[in-house]
Write a protein that holds these residues in place. Sequence first.
Motif, PDB file in Angstrom:
ATOM      1  N   PHE A  12       0.816  -1.214   0.000  1.00 42.35           N
ATOM      2  CA  PHE A  12       0.000   0.000   0.000  1.00 42.35           C
ATOM      3  C   PHE A  12       0.851   1.267   0.000  1.00 42.35           C
ATOM      4  O   PHE A  12       1.879   1.362   0.673  1.00 42.35           O
TER       5      PHE A  12
ATOM      6  N   LEU B 260      -2.789   3.989  -4.454  1.00 37.63           N
ATOM      7  CA  LEU B 260      -4.243   4.062  -4.360  1.00 37.63           C
ATOM      8  C   LEU B 260      -4.794   5.085  -5.349  1.00 37.63           C
ATOM      9  O   LEU B 260      -5.811   4.849  -6.013  1.00 37.63           O
TER      10      LEU B 260
ATOM     11  N   SER C  48       4.508  -1.649  -6.034  1.00 39.76           N
ATOM     12  CA  SER C  48       3.270  -1.082  -5.503  1.00 39.76           C
ATOM     13  C   SER C  48       2.343  -0.648  -6.633  1.00 39.76           C
ATOM     14  O   SER C  48       1.140  -0.938  -6.623  1.00 39.76           O
TER      15      SER C  48
ATOM     16  N   TYR D  65      -1.321  -2.498  -7.598  1.00 41.88           N
ATOM     17  CA  TYR D  65      -2.555  -1.710  -7.578  1.00 41.88           C
ATOM     18  C   TYR D  65      -3.030  -1.342  -8.981  1.00 41.88           C
ATOM     19  O   TYR D  65      -4.232  -1.338  -9.256  1.00 41.88           O
TER      20      TYR D  65
END
Length: 285
Positions: free
Chosen positions: A40, A45, A182, A186
């Motif tokens: 994360f 995100l 990452s 994602y």
Amino acid sequence: MTAKYLAVASETGNSPRLRWVNVAFFAAIHALAMLAPWFFSWSALGLLVFLHWLFGSIGICLGYHRLLSHRSFQVPKWLEYAIAIIGALALQGGPIFWIGGHRQHHAHTEDINLDPYSAQRGFWWSHILWIMYPRPEFFDYETYKKYAPDLERQPFYRWLDRYFLLLQIPLGLFLYALGGWSFVIYGMFVRAVLLWHSTWFVNSASHLWGYRTFDANDGARNLWWVSILTYGEGWHNNHHTFPHVAKSGFQWWEIDITWWSIKALKSLGLAKKVILPPPQIANQR
């Protein structure tokens, strides 16, 4: 109902076979998406949200669906091809397969034999099992290309339909260079899983739950939370009643984010011959 259908089909000898290659592929992507908590970052995100919109709203909803499947508006050919590539990056199949299958769905909505993802077979069939138990007549190129002859006769779309999966390689390399593992987790795996289920909810949930504004000859319904996930595609009763209209949300509360993008293209002079709802519908707002 899905289990009942498979049981009856098995007894009659017409049961579709579970394709383990498909099961393994989708299971692997879901498993990789579950690594998200360990990778994360807020930037990852943000990337997820952006790519979900880009590949989902622009690539699938605007491109594969409203532009290519229903020809509800026109754009310059270079832009059409660019949007089609964005749709292919969503990892939902090549354009001829996707558009051909969707046109089959509209031609035979909820027919248990002719609709590729008929909701009459139950939620899970229309959501995902139609992919895990693929019927040859819906996954055979020679069959589904008949529903998309306008695309099949163009070399670009034949190429994209055949090699769409390979586009994930440069995408993955680009994301890795941009933000490491990452961004890969994602931007590729979490995004793919969320976008798959968002799209599949249109086939499943929006044919089972929600309200009906129009008395169409099928079970399509308007479902607000699916519309949020799919940028306006959940106003499914509206869409099935007027499938060639570029706008899915007819009432003020029926937010249609994809329509905003079409309006933006129109204001820039890039979208032409935009098909609008009939005047009597527009006047009811």
